[in-house]
Design a protein around this motif. Structure first.
Motif, PDB file in Angstrom:
ATOM      1  N   SER A  11       0.839  -1.169  -0.099  1.00  0.00           N
ATOM      2  CA  SER A  11       0.008  -0.086   0.177  1.00  0.00           C
ATOM      3  C   SER A  11       0.848   1.245  -0.077  1.00  0.00           C
ATOM      4  CB  SER A  11      -0.763  -0.083   1.400  1.00  0.00           C
ATOM      5  OG  SER A  11      -0.357   0.182   2.398  1.00  0.00           O
ATOM      6  N   TYR A  16      -1.259   2.081  -3.517  1.00  0.00           N
ATOM      7  CA  TYR A  16      -2.492   2.524  -3.202  1.00  0.00           C
ATOM      8  C   TYR A  16      -3.139   3.625  -4.224  1.00  0.00           C
ATOM      9  CZ  TYR A  16      -0.976   7.432  -1.821  1.00  0.00           C
ATOM     10  OH  TYR A  16      -0.298   8.885  -1.924  1.00  0.00           O
ATOM     11  N   GLU A  33      -2.067  -5.167   2.900  1.00  0.00           N
ATOM     12  CA  GLU A  33      -0.802  -4.396   3.654  1.00  0.00           C
ATOM     13  C   GLU A  33      -0.364  -5.459   4.756  1.00  0.00           C
ATOM     14  OE1 GLU A  33       2.246  -2.847   4.753  1.00  0.00           O
ATOM     15  OE2 GLU A  33       1.276  -2.044   2.866  1.00  0.00           O
ATOM     16  N   LEU A  38      -1.387   2.108   6.308  1.00  0.00           N
ATOM     17  CA  LEU A  38      -0.994   2.002   5.031  1.00  0.00           C
ATOM     18  C   LEU A  38       0.029   3.334   4.531  1.00  0.00           C
ATOM     19  CD1 LEU A  38      -4.850   1.982   3.801  1.00  0.00           C
ATOM     20  CD2 LEU A  38      -3.206  -0.198   4.226  1.00  0.00           C
ATOM     21  N   VAL A 111      -9.816  -3.389   2.254  1.00  0.00           N
ATOM     22  CA  VAL A 111      -8.488  -3.358   2.960  1.00  0.00           C
ATOM     23  C   VAL A 111      -8.100  -4.683   3.732  1.00  0.00           C
ATOM     24  CG1 VAL A 111      -6.736  -2.208   4.313  1.00  0.00           C
ATOM     25  CG2 VAL A 111      -8.399  -1.009   2.939  1.00  0.00           C
ATOM     26  N   GLN A 113      -5.437  -6.585   6.291  1.00  0.00           N
ATOM     27  CA  GLN A 113      -4.100  -6.600   6.757  1.00  0.00           C
ATOM     28  C   GLN A 113      -3.389  -7.807   7.200  1.00  0.00           C
ATOM     29  OE1 GLN A 113      -3.865  -4.789  10.643  1.00  0.00           O
ATOM     30  NE2 GLN A 113      -1.982  -5.058  11.056  1.00  0.00           N
TER      31      GLN A 113
END
Length: 466
Positions: A11, A16, A33, A38, A111, A113
């Motif tokens: 990211s 991004y 990510e 980010l 998104v 993680q």
């Protein structure tokens, strides 16, 4: 299992931006990510925090060296509050990374993680608090880079440090040794020199910023020596040893003689390496070169046709804005458009003060290619704006084809060069001649007048103010 048109791994500015452009083009997009925030290296431990410290230290230097001359009297001693300075830097980082969170929500990008790794060419495993699997028709690898080191150096992150640790020191070094005279080393070296550290830069090549035009290197070297930096070029470091709170660096100079440097901190700044750890690229049929880069074609397509790679993991300059351009390029390619990148017109910048900026070919490159060129150069000290602000170091140099007058390269060092270089990029994108630039009206008094004057100097040597 969630399915996507595009999944982006990483990211940073490339990742991004690629995700946003994919979403704008109507593709269902996910971004993965591994870290809690980010923004990648640039926003968290690179471009943004280093510029925050450069600005803060610049204010301090102005206060102790120039305020009195400007008629500003400050009672009492001016002191550095390093904790506050580092805290402000972190606040800037937090605000900026929070802005990326907002952009992901705004563009309806999912998104995840965790560490993204390929199961195969269309399935990605994300290892976080738990391991989940997603499906992606296309994937963009944007995993960036990590600081490089030398095989014999043990980075302990306390006294022998990388740029990451240099951005959050709890004390001002007495003597900071910087191994590497490139962009990162010089920027962070200047931060701590302004704050009172003795700084020694040890560079393997015969000049600092060795990839840029030699004229820029010579001028920046002069400025740094005036600021009492110790610049040691043509030195090959062969050992770095820590003894308590002292670091000892041994190097061979160009005569082959051993030289010893001692300080309390050593910043290892010898470049960056592509980061593909844990990606499991081979499972997707993605080839990685001997240099650790992901192999791509002219469309930034890897050896797996539905997987692309951008930014620091592929060939070319490791620049945030280069990664952004590639992110947009790939998104538009996947959407069936015909985007374009001219790598010759991606500018390079060093955010020291004076700033250094460059686009196009250097004199060395033109000589090597046998191109018949002409030079127009104008010193910043001849500008009224420079004298008004006391920023008189530097120059603008324009290289143009001797026959056609087309601008082939623009190189500048001076106040606000990082912003001024965009004018040169625009001019070269439209294949302007030096005369074209010389006939454009530039507001007076501004730093950009130096670009007009350098263009005039390249056009029959008719600069007006020298």
């Amino acid at each position: 299992m969630n399915s996507y048109d595009v999944a982006v791994i990483g990211s940073g500015p490339g990742g991004y931006v690629a995700a946003i452009r994919c979403a704008q083009l109507g593709m269902k997009t996910a971004i993965i990510e591994k870290y809690a925030t980010l923004g990648g290296t640039c926003l968290n431990v690179g471009c943004i925090p280093s510029k925050a410290l450069l600005d803060s230290s610049h204010h301090y230097e102005d206060a102790i060296k120039h305020f009195e001359e400007h008629g500003i009297d400050i009672p009492g001693e001016i002191k550095v509050n390093l904790k506050q300075m580092i805290g402000r830097k972190q606040a800037v980082v937090d605000q900026t990374t929070g802005g990326i969170d907002f952009l992901m929500k705004k563009n309806k990008i999912d998104v995840y993680q965790g560490l993204g790794s390929f199961k195969d060419a269309t399935h990605i495993l994300i290892s976080g608090k738990e391991t989940i699997e997603i499906e992606a028709k296309n994937t963009i690898i944007a995993t960036g880079s990590k600081p490089s080191s030398l095989p014999f150096i043990s980075i302990d992150k306390e006294r022998v440090i990388t740029s990451t640790e240099a951005l959050k020191l709890t004390e001002i070094p007495k003597h900071l040794m910087v191994i590497g005279g490139g962009v990162i080393g010089l920027e962070l070296g200047q931060v701590y020199r302004r704050l009172g550290s003795e700084v020694t830069v040890i560079e393997y090549m015969d000049r600092i910023i060795p990839t840029m035009d030699s004229g820029l290197s010579k001028e920046l070297n002069k400025v740094f020596k005036k600021a009492k930096f110790s610049i040691e070029v043509s030195h090959k470091v062969k050992s770095v040893e820590r003894k308590g709170n002292e670091v000892i660096v041994k190097a061979d100079n160009k005569k082959g003689e051993e030289v010893t440097f001692k300080g309390d901190y050593c910043l290892v700044s010898v470049g960056r390496r592509p980061y593909t750890d844990g990606l499991n690229a081979e499972a997707a049929g993605v080839k990685i070169t001997d240099r650790g880069q992901i192999e791509v074609n002219n469309h930034l397509q890897t050896t797996a046709g539905n997987i692309y790679a951008i930014g620091d993991v592929v060939k070319g300059a490791m620049l945030a804005h280069k990664a952004e351009e590639e992110g947009v390029f790939v998104a538009e390619t996947i959407a069936g458009q015909k985007p374009h990148i001219d790598y010759n017109l991606i500018p390079g910048v060093v955010y020291t003060w004076p700033e250094v900026a460059s686009v196009g070919k250097t004199e060395e490159q033109l000589k090597e290619a046998g191109v018949d060129y002409k030079v127009g150069q104008f010193p910043m000290r001849a500008l009224g704006r420079s004298r008004a602000s006391m920023d008189i170091d530097g120059f603008v140099k324009i290289l143009a084809d001797k026959k056609t007058d087309e601008v082939l390269g623009v190189h500048m060092i001076g106040a606000r060069a990082a912003d001024m270089i965009a004018e040169a990029v625009v001019a070269m994108e439209f294949r302007a001649s030096a005369e074209d630039i010389s006939r454009m009206s530039h507001a007076h008094p501004t730093f950009t007048e130096a670009i007009k004057e350098a263009a005039l100097a390249a056009t029959e040597d008719r600069a007006l103010h020298i």
